[in-house]
Scaffold this motif. Structure first.
Motif, PDB file in Angstrom:
ATOM      1  N   PHE A 150       0.851  -1.180   0.000  1.00  0.00           N
ATOM      2  CA  PHE A 150       0.000   0.000   0.000  1.00  0.00           C
ATOM      3  C   PHE A 150       0.899   1.248   0.000  1.00  0.00           C
ATOM      4  CE2 PHE A 150      -2.603  -3.220   2.162  1.00  0.00           C
ATOM      5  CZ  PHE A 150      -3.739  -3.184   1.360  1.00  0.00           C
ATOM      6  N   THR A 151       0.644   2.142  -0.952  1.00  0.00           N
ATOM      7  CA  THR A 151       1.451   3.355  -1.025  1.00  0.00           C
ATOM      8  C   THR A 151       0.679   4.609  -0.671  1.00  0.00           C
ATOM      9  OG1 THR A 151       0.962   3.494  -3.393  1.00  0.00           O
ATOM     10  CG2 THR A 151       3.006   2.373  -2.741  1.00  0.00           C
ATOM     11  N   SER A 152      -0.621   4.573  -0.769  1.00  0.00           N
ATOM     12  CA  SER A 152      -1.413   5.751  -0.422  1.00  0.00           C
ATOM     13  C   SER A 152      -2.826   5.310  -0.114  1.00  0.00           C
ATOM     14  CB  SER A 152      -1.410   6.765  -1.572  1.00  0.00           C
ATOM     15  OG  SER A 152      -2.109   7.938  -1.194  1.00  0.00           O
ATOM     16  N   GLY A 153      -3.394   5.835   0.995  1.00  0.00           N
ATOM     17  CA  GLY A 153      -4.730   5.460   1.392  1.00  0.00           C
ATOM     18  C   GLY A 153      -5.778   6.488   1.007  1.00  0.00           C
ATOM     19  N   PHE A 154      -6.999   6.234   1.461  1.00  0.00           N
ATOM     20  CA  PHE A 154      -8.133   7.103   1.174  1.00  0.00           C
ATOM     21  C   PHE A 154      -8.095   8.320   2.092  1.00  0.00           C
ATOM     22  CE2 PHE A 154     -12.498   8.460   1.907  1.00  0.00           C
ATOM     23  CZ  PHE A 154     -13.021   8.504   0.637  1.00  0.00           C
ATOM     24  N   GLY A 155      -8.282   9.539   1.531  1.00  0.00           N
ATOM     25  CA  GLY A 155      -8.321  10.738   2.346  1.00  0.00           C
ATOM     26  C   GLY A 155      -7.530  11.881   1.726  1.00  0.00           C
ATOM     27  N   PRO A 156      -7.393  13.005   2.443  1.00  0.00           N
ATOM     28  CA  PRO A 156      -6.670  14.166   1.907  1.00  0.00           C
ATOM     29  C   PRO A 156      -5.196  13.833   1.659  1.00  0.00           C
ATOM     30  CG  PRO A 156      -7.998  14.772   3.823  1.00  0.00           C
ATOM     31  CD  PRO A 156      -8.005  13.290   3.757  1.00  0.00           C
ATOM     32  N   ARG A 157      -4.679  14.339   0.556  1.00  0.00           N
ATOM     33  CA  ARG A 157      -3.264  14.114   0.209  1.00  0.00           C
ATOM     34  C   ARG A 157      -2.771  15.317  -0.586  1.00  0.00           C
ATOM     35  NH1 ARG A 157      -1.491   9.371  -3.856  1.00  0.00           N
ATOM     36  NH2 ARG A 157      -2.544  10.815  -5.271  1.00  0.00           N
ATOM     37  N   TRP A 158      -1.727  15.983  -0.065  1.00  0.00           N
ATOM     38  CA  TRP A 158      -1.132  17.131  -0.742  1.00  0.00           C
ATOM     39  C   TRP A 158      -2.181  18.215  -1.011  1.00  0.00           C
ATOM     40  CZ3 TRP A 158       1.140  13.305  -4.778  1.00  0.00           C
ATOM     41  CH2 TRP A 158       2.141  12.549  -4.169  1.00  0.00           C
ATOM     42  N   GLY A 159      -3.071  18.429  -0.038  1.00  0.00           N
ATOM     43  CA  GLY A 159      -4.065  19.482  -0.181  1.00  0.00           C
ATOM     44  C   GLY A 159      -5.264  19.111  -1.034  1.00  0.00           C
ATOM     45  N   ARG A 160      -5.315  17.873  -1.551  1.00  0.00           N
ATOM     46  CA  ARG A 160      -6.443  17.422  -2.377  1.00  0.00           C
ATOM     47  C   ARG A 160      -6.969  16.105  -1.836  1.00  0.00           C
ATOM     48  NH1 ARG A 160      -4.851  17.526  -8.603  1.00  0.00           N
ATOM     49  NH2 ARG A 160      -7.105  17.142  -8.710  1.00  0.00           N
ATOM     50  N   MET A 161      -8.216  15.791  -2.189  1.00  0.00           N
ATOM     51  CA  MET A 161      -8.842  14.554  -1.724  1.00  0.00           C
ATOM     52  C   MET A 161      -8.422  13.383  -2.607  1.00  0.00           C
ATOM     53  SD  MET A 161     -10.727  13.263   0.569  1.00  0.00           S
ATOM     54  CE  MET A 161     -11.593  11.732   0.899  1.00  0.00           C
ATOM     55  N   HIS A 162      -7.882  12.339  -1.980  1.00  0.00           N
ATOM     56  CA  HIS A 162      -7.520  11.105  -2.697  1.00  0.00           C
ATOM     57  C   HIS A 162      -8.663  10.117  -2.497  1.00  0.00           C
ATOM     58  CE1 HIS A 162      -5.052   7.294  -3.277  1.00  0.00           C
ATOM     59  NE2 HIS A 162      -4.938   7.952  -4.417  1.00  0.00           N
ATOM     60  N   ASN A 163      -9.418   9.827  -3.556  1.00  0.00           N
ATOM     61  CA  ASN A 163     -10.671   9.085  -3.459  1.00  0.00           C
ATOM     62  C   ASN A 163     -10.523   7.576  -3.492  1.00  0.00           C
ATOM     63  OD1 ASN A 163     -12.262  11.409  -3.302  1.00  0.00           O
ATOM     64  ND2 ASN A 163     -12.326  11.611  -5.535  1.00  0.00           N
ATOM     65  N   GLY A 164      -9.320   7.061  -3.409  1.00  0.00           N
ATOM     66  CA  GLY A 164      -9.139   5.619  -3.476  1.00  0.00           C
ATOM     67  C   GLY A 164      -7.948   5.159  -2.679  1.00  0.00           C
ATOM     68  N   THR A 165      -7.522   3.915  -2.954  1.00  0.00           N
ATOM     69  CA  THR A 165      -6.351   3.309  -2.314  1.00  0.00           C
ATOM     70  C   THR A 165      -5.386   2.866  -3.408  1.00  0.00           C
ATOM     71  OG1 THR A 165      -7.644   2.535  -0.434  1.00  0.00           O
ATOM     72  CG2 THR A 165      -5.541   1.452  -0.822  1.00  0.00           C
ATOM     73  N   ASP A 166      -4.090   3.116  -3.213  1.00  0.00           N
ATOM     74  CA  ASP A 166      -3.077   2.777  -4.209  1.00  0.00           C
ATOM     75  C   ASP A 166      -2.355   1.497  -3.805  1.00  0.00           C
ATOM     76  OD1 ASP A 166      -3.763   5.002  -5.605  1.00  0.00           O
ATOM     77  OD2 ASP A 166      -2.084   6.229  -4.905  1.00  0.00           O
ATOM     78  N   PHE A 167      -2.202   0.586  -4.791  1.00  0.00           N
ATOM     79  CA  PHE A 167      -1.478  -0.667  -4.610  1.00  0.00           C
ATOM     80  C   PHE A 167      -0.279  -0.636  -5.561  1.00  0.00           C
ATOM     81  CE2 PHE A 167      -5.867  -1.375  -3.614  1.00  0.00           C
ATOM     82  CZ  PHE A 167      -5.884  -2.230  -2.525  1.00  0.00           C
ATOM     83  N   ALA A 168       0.933  -0.645  -5.022  1.00  0.00           N
ATOM     84  CA  ALA A 168       2.136  -0.643  -5.856  1.00  0.00           C
ATOM     85  C   ALA A 168       2.640  -2.067  -6.049  1.00  0.00           C
ATOM     86  CB  ALA A 168       3.229   0.220  -5.215  1.00  0.00           C
ATOM     87  N   GLY A 169       3.101  -2.358  -7.263  1.00  0.00           N
ATOM     88  CA  GLY A 169       3.619  -3.683  -7.566  1.00  0.00           C
ATOM     89  C   GLY A 169       4.420  -3.647  -8.849  1.00  0.00           C
ATOM     90  N   ALA A 170       4.761  -4.817  -9.341  1.00  0.00           N
ATOM     91  CA  ALA A 170       5.552  -4.920 -10.568  1.00  0.00           C
ATOM     92  C   ALA A 170       4.706  -4.535 -11.775  1.00  0.00           C
ATOM     93  CB  ALA A 170       6.101  -6.329 -10.726  1.00  0.00           C
ATOM     94  N   HIS A 171       5.373  -3.977 -12.789  1.00  0.00           N
ATOM     95  CA  HIS A 171       4.691  -3.607 -14.027  1.00  0.00           C
ATOM     96  C   HIS A 171       4.083  -4.864 -14.671  1.00  0.00           C
ATOM     97  CE1 HIS A 171       3.930  -0.905 -17.439  1.00  0.00           C
ATOM     98  NE2 HIS A 171       4.138  -1.979 -18.185  1.00  0.00           N
ATOM     99  N   GLY A 172       2.795  -4.797 -15.034  1.00  0.00           N
ATOM    100  CA  GLY A 172       2.112  -5.926 -15.651  1.00  0.00           C
ATOM    101  C   GLY A 172       1.441  -6.867 -14.669  1.00  0.00           C
ATOM    102  N   THR A 173       1.466  -6.532 -13.363  1.00  0.00           N
ATOM    103  CA  THR A 173       0.797  -7.384 -12.363  1.00  0.00           C
ATOM    104  C   THR A 173      -0.695  -7.499 -12.697  1.00  0.00           C
ATOM    105  OG1 THR A 173       2.344  -6.752 -10.625  1.00  0.00           O
ATOM    106  CG2 THR A 173       0.223  -7.634  -9.925  1.00  0.00           C
ATOM    107  N   PRO A 174      -1.265  -8.721 -12.713  1.00  0.00           N
ATOM    108  CA  PRO A 174      -2.690  -8.876 -13.052  1.00  0.00           C
ATOM    109  C   PRO A 174      -3.588  -8.149 -12.056  1.00  0.00           C
ATOM    110  CG  PRO A 174      -1.549 -10.985 -13.176  1.00  0.00           C
ATOM    111  CD  PRO A 174      -0.603 -10.027 -12.528  1.00  0.00           C
ATOM    112  N   ILE A 175      -4.649  -7.540 -12.578  1.00  0.00           N
ATOM    113  CA  ILE A 175      -5.655  -6.853 -11.771  1.00  0.00           C
ATOM    114  C   ILE A 175      -6.956  -7.628 -11.894  1.00  0.00           C
ATOM    115  CG2 ILE A 175      -6.965  -4.718 -11.467  1.00  0.00           C
ATOM    116  CD1 ILE A 175      -4.561  -3.230 -12.636  1.00  0.00           C
ATOM    117  N   HIS A 176      -7.588  -7.926 -10.748  1.00  0.00           N
ATOM    118  CA  HIS A 176      -8.770  -8.781 -10.708  1.00  0.00           C
ATOM    119  C   HIS A 176     -10.005  -7.966 -10.327  1.00  0.00           C
ATOM    120  CE1 HIS A 176      -6.200 -12.476 -10.708  1.00  0.00           C
ATOM    121  NE2 HIS A 176      -5.360 -11.648 -10.106  1.00  0.00           N
TER     122      HIS A 176
END
Length: 440
Positions: free
Chosen positions: A324-350
């Motif tokens: 997890f690299t970023s969660g739900f909530g304010p970020r850098w003065g703006r609202m971040h409306n989701g959750t970020d998942f960091a991984g290898a390029h091309g990782t399957p998304i389900h």
């Protein structure tokens, strides 16, 4: 003024960095470059700055690499524990389901046995009533015959007394006495036969009473067994239903509204979960039937929850290693409306739940984006993808691969931006993920 200042600086630097000449020789001529103290100082400061910057940057990259490796290992351990927990809970849920089905089979067999015993009890009760009625009829007949016999004996004694006193000696009187004696003998024989029949009926009544007592005892044992079965079924249903109800409440969904919506689309009935048929004679249902129907309704609720759980986004969009690299909530003065998942390029998304793809393409800051419409007014967003595997209008199931992780759109690195919107408003995706952690 500036010339004097420069002269003083050169004089001070010349003590440490005397003037040098750099000769450049060719085939035809020789040239030199004069390196003043100030020039040497600038070159030295620049070289030191470059070396220092290189060391600092290398240190930062090295520390970031070490930190990323530890976080990745921790994420792998957490994912392993999470999957192990899921497997354990799934196995326990399957075990509970099998136990519930077995208990339901035992309950159905017990109900059939109770029905047969109740039929036997009713038949025995009918036979007992017939015997009692026959006994009463025979007793009434006996009382009538005894009365007639007593009257005949009294009349015979009176006639005997008259004959002894000589008051009546004619032939007709003697014939009348013979008739009376014959009547008395007939009545006596009839009374003896009736007494024997009464004794037989009494024995049959006693036997019937004993049979009824045995059947009532067996019915009580069956009732106790059924009570234990009911208790096991109720406990199994409660253990299975409570966590799923809590899961939907923790995710902010209304279980009642969800159940009604699912049942409106799955309103067929039949098979083992059909409610028990109650009496059509206007009689109140017995306690066992009420408990059985309550259990069947609860099991039907479990099936509805199971269907709803596949249609709501309760699973993780990434099954491979991630962090997890970023969660739900304010970020850098703006609202971040989701959750970020960091991984290898091309990782399957389900896909995190059953639904229909309502958008699949490029969307400015989101880059390559897929939107999936689920039940209950829920829409999930999957952004910054490197590749999209689905098209608009396509129906997907939970766990289907819909694309691959990338770095498209407004993104600073390879990751998945995952959003959940309920009724058009963004909510924290971790509410759904954490709510399902102890169920799936």
């Amino acid at each position: 003024m500036r010339a004097r200042l420069a002269s003083k600086i050169n004089s001070a630097l010349e003590k440490k960095l005397p003037e040098r000449r750099l000769f450049l020789k060719s085939d035809t001529e020789t040239r030199f470059v004069r390196l003043s103290p100030s020039t040497q100082a600038v070159a030295l400061v620049g070289s030191v700055s470059v070396i220092a910057w290189t060391i600092v940057a290398s240190s930062i990259l090295f520390m970031d690499s070490i930190g990323s490796g530890s976080v990745r290992d921790q994420a792998k351990r957490e994912q392993y524990l999470y999957e192990a927990r899921l497997n354990s809970i799934s196995a326990d849920r399957d075990y509970r389901t099998q136990e519930a089905l077995k208990a339901q089979d035992r309950f159905t067999a017990a109900l059939e046995q109770i029905s047969n015993m109740q039929s036997e009890l009713l038949e025995s009760e009918d036979r007992r009533l017939e015997l009692e009625t026959g006994v009463e009829v025979i007793q009434a007949t006996l009382r009538t015959a005894i009365k007639e016999r007593d009257e005949a004996r009294a009349e015979a004694e009176a006639l005997s007394i008259q004959m002894a006193e000589g008051k009546s000696a004619d032939a007709p009187a003697e014939g009348n006495i013979d008739d009376i004696i014959g009547t008395v003998d007939f009545l006596t024989a009839a009374l003896n036969g009736a007494a024997e029949e009464r004794d037989q009926i009494s024995k049959a009544a006693v036997t019937a009473h004993d049979t009824i007592a045995d059947l009532e005892f067996e019915a009580e044992l069956t009732r106790q067994r059924n009570d234990r079965i009911f208790n096991q079924l109720e406990e199994a249903v409660s253990v299975s239903l409570a966590p799923m109800d809590k899961m939907f409440r923790d995710a902010g969904l209304s279980p009642d509204r969800m159940i009604n919506q699912i049942r409106s689309g799955y309103n067929g009935q039949g098979g083992p979960l059909t409610p028990l048929t109650l009496s059509t004679k206007g009689e109140r249902p017995d306690a066992d039937s009420l408990r059985a129907n309550a259990i069947l309704r609860s099991m039907d609720d479990i099936n509805v929850y199971r269907i709803a759980a596949t249609k709501a986004p309760f699973s993780l969009p990434i099954k491979s290693a991630f962090r997890f690299t970023s969660g739900f909530g304010p970020r850098w003065g703006r609202m971040h409306n989701g959750t970020d998942f960091a991984g290898a390029h091309g990782t399957p998304i389900h896909a995190t739940g059953d639904g229909v793809v309502i958008d699949a393409g490029w969307h400015s800051g989101y880059g390559r984006l897929v939107k999936v419409q689920h039940e209950f007014g829920i829409v999930t967003y999957y952004a910054h993808m490197s590749k999209i595997n689905v098209s608009k209008g396509q129906r997907v199931s939970r766990g289907d691969v819909i694309g691959a992780m990338g770095n498209t759109g407004r993104s600073t690195g390879t990751h998945l931006h995952y959003e959940i919107r309920v009724g058009g408003k963004p909510v924290n995706p971790m509410k759904f993920i954490k709510a399902a952690r102890d169920v799936f």
